[in-house]
Write a protein that holds these residues in place. Sequence first.
Motif, mmCIF file in Angstrom:
data_model
loop_
_atom_site.group_PDB
_atom_site.id
_atom_site.type_symbol
_atom_site.label_atom_id
_atom_site.label_comp_id
_atom_site.label_asym_id
_atom_site.label_seq_id
_atom_site.Cartn_x
_atom_site.Cartn_y
_atom_site.Cartn_z
ATOM 1 N N TYR A 108 0.864 -1.174 0.000
ATOM 2 C CA TYR A 108 0.000 0.000 0.000
ATOM 3 C C TYR A 108 0.910 1.236 0.000
ATOM 4 O O TYR A 108 2.102 1.129 -0.255
ATOM 5 N N ARG A 109 0.383 2.404 0.282
ATOM 6 C CA ARG A 109 1.151 3.641 0.349
ATOM 7 C C ARG A 109 1.904 3.887 -0.965
ATOM 8 O O ARG A 109 3.075 4.200 -1.000
ATOM 9 N N ASN A 110 1.184 3.693 -2.066
ATOM 10 C CA ASN A 110 1.758 3.905 -3.406
ATOM 11 C C ASN A 110 2.988 3.044 -3.662
ATOM 12 O O ASN A 110 3.834 3.382 -4.487
ATOM 13 N N VAL A 112 5.651 2.220 -1.827
ATOM 14 C CA VAL A 112 6.909 2.340 -1.081
ATOM 15 C C VAL A 112 6.669 2.919 0.309
ATOM 16 O O VAL A 112 5.717 3.663 0.540
ATOM 17 N N HIS A 113 7.540 2.555 1.218
ATOM 18 C CA HIS A 113 7.533 3.111 2.570
ATOM 19 C C HIS A 113 8.162 4.494 2.498
ATOM 20 O O HIS A 113 9.181 4.673 1.836
ATOM 21 N N GLU A 114 7.579 5.456 3.184
ATOM 22 C CA GLU A 114 8.053 6.836 3.031
ATOM 23 C C GLU A 114 8.756 7.373 4.275
ATOM 24 O O GLU A 114 9.110 8.544 4.339
ATOM 25 N N VAL A 116 10.796 6.149 8.394
ATOM 26 C CA VAL A 116 11.600 5.193 9.174
ATOM 27 C C VAL A 116 10.715 4.640 10.288
ATOM 28 O O VAL A 116 10.052 5.406 10.983
ATOM 29 N N ASP A 117 10.705 3.318 10.434
ATOM 30 C CA ASP A 117 9.962 2.685 11.526
ATOM 31 C C ASP A 117 10.912 2.383 12.674
ATOM 32 O O ASP A 117 11.922 1.702 12.481
ATOM 33 N N PHE A 118 10.559 2.878 13.852
ATOM 34 C CA PHE A 118 11.346 2.585 15.051
ATOM 35 C C PHE A 118 10.604 1.520 15.856
ATOM 36 O O PHE A 118 9.591 1.797 16.490
ATOM 37 N N LEU A 232 3.531 -2.412 17.573
ATOM 38 C CA LEU A 232 3.797 -1.183 18.330
ATOM 39 C C LEU A 232 5.103 -0.587 17.813
ATOM 40 O O LEU A 232 6.164 -1.201 17.904
ATOM 41 N N HIS A 233 5.042 0.583 17.222
ATOM 42 C CA HIS A 233 6.249 1.247 16.704
ATOM 43 C C HIS A 233 5.927 2.692 16.353
ATOM 44 O O HIS A 233 4.757 3.066 16.243
ATOM 45 N N LEU A 234 6.969 3.461 16.171
ATOM 46 C CA LEU A 234 6.793 4.833 15.677
ATOM 47 C C LEU A 234 7.166 4.868 14.199
ATOM 48 O O LEU A 234 8.267 4.448 13.821
ATOM 49 N N HIS A 235 6.254 5.360 13.382
ATOM 50 C CA HIS A 235 6.569 5.635 11.971
ATOM 51 C C HIS A 235 6.882 7.119 11.891
ATOM 52 O O HIS A 235 6.045 7.963 12.183
ATOM 53 N N PHE A 236 8.121 7.424 11.489
ATOM 54 C CA PHE A 236 8.582 8.812 11.403
ATOM 55 C C PHE A 236 8.865 9.168 9.950
ATOM 56 O O PHE A 236 9.529 8.405 9.236
HETATM 57 ZN ZN LIG Z 1 6.292 2.901 8.679
#
Ligand SMILES: [Zn+2]
Length: 263
Positions: A108-110, A112-114, A116-118, A232-236
């Motif tokens: 999804y999201r066109n 690609v990942h846009e 950084v996942d922490f 559980l993570h932060l997508h930045f």
């Molecule tokens: Zn992410």
Amino acid sequence: MARPGGPGRSIIQLGRSRRSGGLSRAGWIAIAAGIFVLSLLVRTCVSGGDGQEASGAPPQVASPTPSLTATPVHFDAVLQQLTGFIFPIRGACIPDADSVMPNAPRTYRNGVHEGVDFYDELSCATVTRGTNVMATRDGLVTRADRDYRPLTRAEAANADSLPETLDRFRGRQVWIDHGADGSGRRIVTRYAHLDSIEPGTVVGQRVRAGQVIAHVGNSGTPESLDQPNAELHLHFELRIGEGFLSQGDAPDVVRRAYARLFA
Ligand SMILES: [Zn+2]
């Protein structure tokens, strides 16, 4: 590169040899041809001798400014202006896995990942529900989803990549505007999948680098529907105008760019 004048002079001499004391018709034609060739040679030298004249392309004017394609825009030109950033989670590092870095393939999201996942154990820091999320640089809060509505099952099953759909998959978010770069593009950081937002994180409020603005969660992930402790993570994200930092770059270039961002 040919010396201007060399070939032209020999053609003139050739014309005079036909009849002493004056030029024949063939001689004048030879002189005209010589001048034409000379002018072509001079123009080619001015344009850098890249042969574009012969192909009919517009003349290229020599310039000390490098072309856009020759400049590593993502890494150098933009990054020089991206100073003063810190990691959004205390003690974090750039994850080793390319799959959680920008440009990683996504269904999804066109595509690609846009950002950084922490994740816990992948980014040198403890990342669990409620972990503090900090502003990565001084800025102005432009979005804070205080009245966030959780993702529904129907939305989770949505396979399109419309902007509003993708936005729902980022869950509860905070956005911070850090001003414009040298080209007038807004530099914005996005913090996604949040569990909660700090009382002081309000649209229109200025925040400082290191200020706790929110807390880690898994909002917006399909897993959040049935598994409260999964994903559980932060997508930045670091947005630059309509794009994101290091968009389209190779993994090693992306890694260097983000390491330098947080240095
Ligand atoms: Zn992410």
